[in-house]
Write a protein that holds these residues in place. Sequence first.
Motif, mmCIF file in Angstrom:
data_model
loop_
_atom_site.group_PDB
_atom_site.id
_atom_site.type_symbol
_atom_site.label_atom_id
_atom_site.label_comp_id
_atom_site.label_asym_id
_atom_site.label_seq_id
_atom_site.Cartn_x
_atom_site.Cartn_y
_atom_site.Cartn_z
ATOM 1 N N UNK A 1 -1.590 8.096 8.172
ATOM 2 C CA UNK A 1 -2.640 8.061 7.174
ATOM 3 C C UNK A 1 -2.970 9.469 6.715
ATOM 4 N N UNK A 2 -3.269 9.616 5.421
ATOM 5 C CA UNK A 2 -3.710 10.890 4.857
ATOM 6 C C UNK A 2 -4.996 10.680 4.077
ATOM 7 N N UNK B 1 4.552 14.172 5.280
ATOM 8 C CA UNK B 1 3.615 13.990 6.388
ATOM 9 C C UNK B 1 3.798 12.644 7.076
ATOM 10 N N UNK B 2 4.611 11.772 6.463
ATOM 11 C CA UNK B 2 4.800 10.442 7.018
ATOM 12 C C UNK B 2 3.719 9.449 6.634
ATOM 13 N N UNK B 3 2.874 9.821 5.691
ATOM 14 C CA UNK B 3 1.751 8.961 5.311
ATOM 15 C C UNK B 3 2.221 7.668 4.658
ATOM 16 N N UNK C 1 2.266 2.834 -1.249
ATOM 17 C CA UNK C 1 1.232 3.340 -0.356
ATOM 18 C C UNK C 1 0.110 2.303 -0.291
ATOM 19 N N UNK C 2 -0.479 2.160 0.880
ATOM 20 C CA UNK C 2 -1.661 1.304 1.013
ATOM 21 C C UNK C 2 -2.886 2.190 0.789
ATOM 22 N N UNK C 3 -3.644 1.879 -0.234
ATOM 23 C CA UNK C 3 -4.766 2.728 -0.621
ATOM 24 C C UNK C 3 -6.092 2.121 -0.195
#
Length: 198
Positions: free
Chosen positions: A15-16, A127-129, A155-157
Amino acid sequence: MRADVAGLVSEPGKTALLIIDMQNDFVIPGAPVAAPGAVGITPAIADLARRSRAKGFPVVYTQEMHRADGSDFGIELEFEPPHCLEGTPGLDIVDDLKPQPGDRLIRNKRRYDAFLGTDLDFVLRGTGAENLIVTGVCTDICVSSTVQHARNLDYRCFVVSDASAGTSPQRHEAALLCLEHVFAHVGTASEITQVFRL
């Protein structure tokens, strides 16, 4: 926020935190494109950034920038006055949210969508996010444009409703309503911190 949202998080550790355009020209009252409520969300974003760093989540800032001669604005100047000009303090991240060592800064954002023409996707992938906690301004413009692109990149936002602000309270709420349909999960900072155990 949906009751089952925690189960929809893909690997919580991947996660970022994304902080969109919290710059002087968007935040400081009286600035060219100041968003109502932007000053008020700064403490919530700062707290999420502190918690994310402590958890080991990357903290990623976007910074809208335009050439001083206006040559890269395109049709944006038909909708908004000049802002975030290179060489002016208007493009600086607000003092209360200055990036810390180890944070990532995405510069040269020329359009509302923070992925367009920047290295944001490369930085996030590096970053692997897979999950993005999204904050900043403006909910109905740059936040919305960026989240929709992120969703199309899988991406899951997770948009933080009280750590984002729109060009008006009405447009803020309208943007959240649209985003939470198929583009993002929307919740308060308190709810988001529980989901990610920040």
